[in-house]
Design an enzyme around this catalytic site. Structure first.
Site, PDB file in Angstrom:
ATOM      1  N   ASP A 210       0.864  -1.167   0.000  1.00  0.00           N
ATOM      2  CA  ASP A 210       0.000   0.000   0.000  1.00  0.00           C
ATOM      3  C   ASP A 210       0.911   1.230   0.000  1.00  0.00           C
ATOM      4  O   ASP A 210       2.065   1.160   0.408  1.00  0.00           O
ATOM      5  CB  ASP A 210      -0.854   0.045   1.271  1.00  0.00           C
ATOM      6  CG  ASP A 210      -1.535  -1.285   1.575  1.00  0.00           C
ATOM      7  OD1 ASP A 210      -2.051  -1.905   0.633  1.00  0.00           O
ATOM      8  OD2 ASP A 210      -1.556  -1.676   2.768  1.00  0.00           O
ATOM      9  N   ASP A 249      -1.235  -2.555  -4.285  1.00  0.00           N
ATOM     10  CA  ASP A 249      -2.304  -2.949  -3.376  1.00  0.00           C
ATOM     11  C   ASP A 249      -3.084  -1.679  -3.037  1.00  0.00           C
ATOM     12  O   ASP A 249      -3.465  -0.930  -3.930  1.00  0.00           O
ATOM     13  CB  ASP A 249      -1.735  -3.694  -2.160  1.00  0.00           C
ATOM     14  CG  ASP A 249      -2.817  -4.466  -1.419  1.00  0.00           C
ATOM     15  OD1 ASP A 249      -3.741  -4.985  -2.072  1.00  0.00           O
ATOM     16  OD2 ASP A 249      -2.769  -4.538  -0.191  1.00  0.00           O
ATOM     17  N   ARG A 305     -13.427  -0.235  -3.102  1.00  0.00           N
ATOM     18  CA  ARG A 305     -12.952   0.000  -1.733  1.00  0.00           C
ATOM     19  C   ARG A 305     -12.880   1.495  -1.418  1.00  0.00           C
ATOM     20  O   ARG A 305     -11.810   2.027  -1.147  1.00  0.00           O
ATOM     21  CB  ARG A 305     -11.592  -0.670  -1.482  1.00  0.00           C
ATOM     22  CG  ARG A 305     -11.596  -2.150  -1.782  1.00  0.00           C
ATOM     23  CD  ARG A 305     -10.279  -2.807  -1.383  1.00  0.00           C
ATOM     24  NE  ARG A 305     -10.307  -4.254  -1.660  1.00  0.00           N
ATOM     25  CZ  ARG A 305      -9.277  -5.066  -1.520  1.00  0.00           C
ATOM     26  NH1 ARG A 305      -8.122  -4.592  -1.089  1.00  0.00           N
ATOM     27  NH2 ARG A 305      -9.387  -6.337  -1.777  1.00  0.00           N
TER      28      ARG A 305
HETATM   29 CA    CA Z   1      -3.032  -3.821   1.811  1.00  0.00          CA
END
Ligand code: CA
Ligand code: CA
Length: 431
Positions: A210, A249, A305
């Site tokens: 991330d 990600d 998301r």
């Molecule tokens: Ca993640």
């Protein structure tokens, strides 16, 4: 100009004139500012002050990865000003490392693709053997280089509008009291995505990094940052084995018992998996935690998301969602196991071919609260009942009561001014 448009502009000008809220410390340098009282879940209890109280010896200005690493290891409380662009791939001599520099044990993408092609390896078991071992070892080398841990009592802020943290993963792991503001986060690409033929019906490529990961982190304020993949967007990746080669990600993932987080005035752009709150349906530590406030953020051309939630009481208000391309869009709010989303006064500007029933997605949740949200089309802005629209197109239906009412929030703006307000004021360089 139509009367409703005039009203919208007047409301926006009025809102710009009165913001920011009382008690803010905005007259201080950015590094000395603290989260205003009542500004979301991060204001709970002790509130969030980051490293704002650092002595002068605890104030660091960093322009390279090495300087950033040193500042993160200096005593807390610490204020770290980022000057210009820092790339997580900067080697010891400052030159950028590339994927080949991390690869070890004989890993090459070509060999990996040949070994685990479903036509060779099948689809019913995950990759294993020497090439998968080589991929894991190569990924570990990259992780040692680009994953930087952030300790308790830290404030990281950009100097000016052009502070960039590129190709790195900030990891706030099991610590309390962190502020990150005014940073452009760019392209935390994974050199070694893993193929998992058992992920979903068709298999999937998954990546490790991330831009910012919160795991077991408490009292965190993420404010006025911009998240982008720059010239390496998800939409430009190739497909292997019929699936997108996913090198990213999340942009901001909040998991593993994290709690009391405020995510305000950020720009999230051009990304697939954007913000995950809770990473496991079966966690025994997440129930009662993952309480997050998400307000006044721009989500522009993100696919899913926004956020996806498990367990937490998550207040999602005054965000502006822009979906210019209906084809790759997946959903906005992911309603997961035991999630308690309270979504109010958000604005959605959707491509006319996108069915607004797609804004919600059922990841095993049962209910949420949604009120005062609006749908903005080219010619008008109208109320949208997110749950009714979803329920009319899907079964089972969601209930309409998340079972809690948020009390920690700043002023909730009229959703009709949210597009203008958020477009003007969200993101790095606008704090
Ligand atoms: Ca993640
Ligand atoms: Ca239904």
């Amino acid at each position: 100009m139509k009367r409703s448009s005039l009203l919208t502009v007047a409301l926006a000008v009025a809102a710009l004139a009165v913001a920011p809220p009382a008690q803010a410390t905005h007259h201080l340098p950015l590094g000395r500012q603290v989260l205003p009282a009542g500004d979301g879940w991060a204001a709970e209890g002790t509130g969030t002050t980051g490293g704002s109280a650092a002595p002068e010896t605890g104030v660091h200005v960093v322009a390279t990865r090495a300087e950033l690493v040193a500042a993160l290891a200096a005593p807390a409380p610490r204020i770290i000003y980022v000057r210009g662009e820092i790339d997580g791939n900067e080697g010891p001599d400052g030159a950028l490392l590339d994927c080949a520099d991390y690869a070890t044990g004989g890993y090459t993408l070509e060999a990996y693709l040949a070994a685990y092609d479903p036509a060779v390896w099948g689809r019913d078991r995950e990759p294993e053997g020497p090439l998968e071992d080589a991929r894991v070892a190569s990924a570990a080398a990259q992780t040692r280089q680009i994953k930087l841990k952030v300790g308790a009592g830290t404030t990281i802020v950009g100097l000016g509008a052009r502070a960039v943290l590129k190709g790195l993963n900030l990891h706030v792991d099991r610590v309390d009291n962190v502020i990150v503001r005014n940073i452009n986060f760019v392209d935390a690409a994974d050199c070694f995505p893993q193929w998992d033929p058992t992920d979903g019906a068709l298999g999937a490529w998954n990546s490790l990094y991330d831009n910012v990961s919160l795991t077991g982190a408490t009292h965190v304020w993420m404010d006025h940052n911009t998240f982008t993949d720059g010239d390496n967007p998800d939409s430009a990746q190739p497909r292997y084995f019929g699936q997108p080669f996913q090198v990213h990600d999340g942009q901001l993932d909040i998991t593993n018992g994290s709690n009391f987080v405020t995510v305000s005035w950020n720009r999230f752009t051009d990304h697939d998996k954007t913000m995950l709150i809770g990473s496991s349906n079966t966690s025994t530590t997440d129930p009662g935690k993952l309480n997050v406030t998400v307000h006044h953020n721009l989500f522009h051309n993100n696919l899913q998301r926004l956020p996806r939630v498990r367990f937490g009481q998550v207040h999602v208000y005054n965000n502006f969602y822009v979906v210019p391309d209906p084809a790759p869009f997946i959903y906005a709010l992911g309603v997961g196991v035991q999630s308690k989303i309270f979504a109010e006064s958000n604005a959605f500007a959707l491509h006319p071919d996108l069915d607004p029933a797609a804004l919600l997605f059922n990841w095993g949740g049962t209910t949420l609260t949604a009120r005062d949200n609006v749908l903005k089309t080219r010619h008008r802005t109208e109320p949208i009942d997110l749950i009714a629209v979803y329920n009319a197109a899907n079964d089972p239906d969601f209930g309409t009561d998340a079972g809690w009412t948020p009390t920690l929030h700043t002023r909730i703006d009229n959703p009709r001014i949210v597009p203008l307000l958020v477009t003007l004021r969200a993101g790095a360089g606008r704090a």
